[in-house]
Motif scaffolding. Sequence first.
Motif, mmCIF file in Angstrom:
data_model
loop_
_atom_site.group_PDB
_atom_site.id
_atom_site.type_symbol
_atom_site.label_atom_id
_atom_site.label_comp_id
_atom_site.label_asym_id
_atom_site.label_seq_id
_atom_site.Cartn_x
_atom_site.Cartn_y
_atom_site.Cartn_z
ATOM 1 N N THR A 94 0.829 -1.205 0.000
ATOM 2 C CA THR A 94 0.000 0.000 0.000
ATOM 3 C C THR A 94 0.863 1.254 0.000
ATOM 4 O OG1 THR A 94 -0.141 0.186 2.416
ATOM 5 C CG2 THR A 94 -1.770 -1.224 1.322
ATOM 6 N N SER A 95 0.274 2.347 -0.483
ATOM 7 C CA SER A 95 0.979 3.629 -0.458
ATOM 8 C C SER A 95 0.009 4.750 -0.795
ATOM 9 C CB SER A 95 2.140 3.636 -1.458
ATOM 10 O OG SER A 95 2.945 4.784 -1.284
ATOM 11 N N SER A 96 0.358 5.947 -0.339
ATOM 12 C CA SER A 96 -0.334 7.154 -0.794
ATOM 13 C C SER A 96 0.441 7.821 -1.917
ATOM 14 C CB SER A 96 -0.496 8.133 0.375
ATOM 15 O OG SER A 96 0.780 8.488 0.891
ATOM 16 N N SER A 97 1.614 7.284 -2.231
ATOM 17 C CA SER A 97 2.509 7.872 -3.232
ATOM 18 C C SER A 97 2.191 7.374 -4.640
ATOM 19 C CB SER A 97 3.961 7.519 -2.879
ATOM 20 O OG SER A 97 4.821 7.718 -3.973
ATOM 21 N N ARG A 98 1.983 8.298 -5.544
ATOM 22 C CA ARG A 98 1.741 7.904 -6.944
ATOM 23 C C ARG A 98 2.967 7.193 -7.522
ATOM 24 N NH1 ARG A 98 -2.530 11.156 -8.947
ATOM 25 N NH2 ARG A 98 -3.691 11.912 -7.137
ATOM 26 N N GLU A 122 -6.112 9.741 2.667
ATOM 27 C CA GLU A 122 -6.274 10.489 3.914
ATOM 28 C C GLU A 122 -7.143 11.728 3.747
ATOM 29 O OE1 GLU A 122 -3.517 12.176 7.586
ATOM 30 O OE2 GLU A 122 -2.567 11.372 5.781
ATOM 31 N N TYR A 123 -7.213 12.257 2.525
ATOM 32 C CA TYR A 123 -7.902 13.526 2.309
ATOM 33 C C TYR A 123 -8.975 13.369 1.242
ATOM 34 C CZ TYR A 123 -3.655 14.993 4.675
ATOM 35 O OH TYR A 123 -2.622 15.110 5.566
ATOM 36 N N ALA A 124 -9.995 14.214 1.330
ATOM 37 C CA ALA A 124 -11.150 14.085 0.443
ATOM 38 C C ALA A 124 -11.037 14.925 -0.819
ATOM 39 C CB ALA A 124 -12.411 14.476 1.201
ATOM 40 N N TRP A 125 -9.980 15.735 -0.942
ATOM 41 C CA TRP A 125 -9.937 16.645 -2.081
ATOM 42 C C TRP A 125 -9.630 15.944 -3.400
ATOM 43 C CZ3 TRP A 125 -4.951 16.890 -4.108
ATOM 44 C CH2 TRP A 125 -3.907 16.536 -3.243
ATOM 45 N N LEU A 126 -9.181 14.713 -3.356
ATOM 46 C CA LEU A 126 -9.067 13.898 -4.565
ATOM 47 C C LEU A 126 -9.989 12.698 -4.413
ATOM 48 C CD1 LEU A 126 -5.212 13.928 -5.117
ATOM 49 C CD2 LEU A 126 -6.918 15.151 -6.453
ATOM 50 N N ILE A 176 -8.677 7.262 -8.175
ATOM 51 C CA ILE A 176 -7.234 7.005 -8.131
ATOM 52 C C ILE A 176 -6.975 5.503 -7.975
ATOM 53 C CG2 ILE A 176 -5.109 7.441 -6.846
ATOM 54 C CD1 ILE A 176 -6.398 10.133 -5.991
ATOM 55 N N ALA A 177 -7.738 4.852 -7.093
ATOM 56 C CA ALA A 177 -7.564 3.409 -6.892
ATOM 57 C C ALA A 177 -7.818 2.638 -8.186
ATOM 58 C CB ALA A 177 -8.506 2.918 -5.794
ATOM 59 N N ARG A 178 -8.827 3.045 -8.928
ATOM 60 C CA ARG A 178 -9.122 2.385 -10.199
ATOM 61 C C ARG A 178 -7.991 2.607 -11.201
ATOM 62 N NH1 ARG A 178 -14.042 3.907 -10.479
ATOM 63 N NH2 ARG A 178 -13.705 5.838 -11.632
ATOM 64 N N ALA A 201 -7.233 1.781 1.654
ATOM 65 C CA ALA A 201 -7.039 2.068 3.073
ATOM 66 C C ALA A 201 -7.515 3.496 3.309
ATOM 67 C CB ALA A 201 -5.579 1.893 3.459
ATOM 68 N N LEU A 202 -8.657 3.613 3.946
ATOM 69 C CA LEU A 202 -9.385 4.874 4.006
ATOM 70 C C LEU A 202 -9.323 5.447 5.427
ATOM 71 C CD1 LEU A 202 -11.184 6.414 1.895
ATOM 72 C CD2 LEU A 202 -13.142 5.201 2.878
ATOM 73 N N ASN A 203 -8.902 6.692 5.542
ATOM 74 C CA ASN A 203 -8.986 7.372 6.828
ATOM 75 C C ASN A 203 -10.441 7.322 7.316
ATOM 76 O OD1 ASN A 203 -9.571 9.935 8.511
ATOM 77 N ND2 ASN A 203 -7.346 9.829 8.510
ATOM 78 N N TRP A 204 -10.629 7.037 8.599
ATOM 79 C CA TRP A 204 -12.001 6.802 9.082
ATOM 80 C C TRP A 204 -12.909 8.015 8.871
ATOM 81 C CZ3 TRP A 204 -14.525 9.616 12.780
ATOM 82 C CH2 TRP A 204 -13.750 10.405 13.656
ATOM 83 N N THR A 205 -12.330 9.217 8.845
ATOM 84 C CA THR A 205 -13.151 10.410 8.643
ATOM 85 C C THR A 205 -13.749 10.466 7.240
ATOM 86 O OG1 THR A 205 -11.249 11.745 7.967
ATOM 87 C CG2 THR A 205 -11.786 11.724 10.314
ATOM 88 N N LEU A 206 -13.188 9.687 6.313
ATOM 89 C CA LEU A 206 -13.679 9.664 4.933
ATOM 90 C C LEU A 206 -14.655 8.517 4.682
ATOM 91 C CD1 LEU A 206 -10.365 10.320 2.936
ATOM 92 C CD2 LEU A 206 -12.018 11.989 3.793
ATOM 93 N N CYS A 207 -14.837 7.659 5.688
ATOM 94 C CA CYS A 207 -15.609 6.438 5.455
ATOM 95 C C CYS A 207 -17.093 6.658 5.718
ATOM 96 C CB CYS A 207 -15.068 5.303 6.324
ATOM 97 S SG CYS A 207 -15.829 3.727 5.903
#
Length: 240
Positions: free
Chosen positions: A139-143, A163-167, A172-174, A182-188
């Motif tokens: 896993t990663s947040s890095s492109r 971690e953030y909702a602005w994207l 991106i996952a697709r 892996a989703l930050n709970w605030t986004l779930c």
Amino acid sequence: MTLIYGHRGAKGEAPENTLASFQRCLEHDVRRCELDLHLSRDGELMVIHDPTLKRTTRHRGRVAQHDATELVQFDARGGGPGWPHPCPIPRLAELFEQCPFEHWQLEVKSASRTRAARSVLAIKALVERYGLQDKVCVTSSSREVLRALNRLTPELSCGLIAEYAWLDPLKIARHYNCDLLALNWTLCTPERLLKAQKQGLHVSVWTVNEPALMRRLADFGADSIITDFPGLARKTLVQP
């Protein structure tokens, strides 16, 4: 049933990303874990969250400035609750040898294109050596890391850390052929969770430490949660 992953082992109970922490996770009969990886100067995969050593070991400098033989001498107890014995930074190979987890989320931190490529190839070699191809998701947040996984190790399962909702994390996952989000709970939200699952993603929510939130996310239908307190999560979510 919502699965449980220990966050950096059992980060709330033992020094994070150390053998003691992963053993504590297993003691709770939680057999899935999440951990963080950086490459040593000589190209070994070391289990540590920060690119620098100061927070967890009190040493100066970056992980990448030291060989693995040096790094395993550093006591990483700074990254958690008090602990009676020294806890060295472990090599990933050491954990693969000593910790019989059913599944591993291996997070590769942001990296240059070169280091991303070196990291994913090192993971591939180690996973093949230990026969863990079906038990690992990188896993990663890095492109750059996700790009390297797609390009160099398409046979490995991969996941996006959002971690953030602005994207739009689903888009991106697709784009990067991810199997896991892996989703930050605030986004779930229930809507985002259902949409992701319809897209074929396993949704793993982090970092979930409160019993009420654990139950709420399980009720939403989250595939798994990542928690600092795997024992508490097991008591909360798993019927005796």
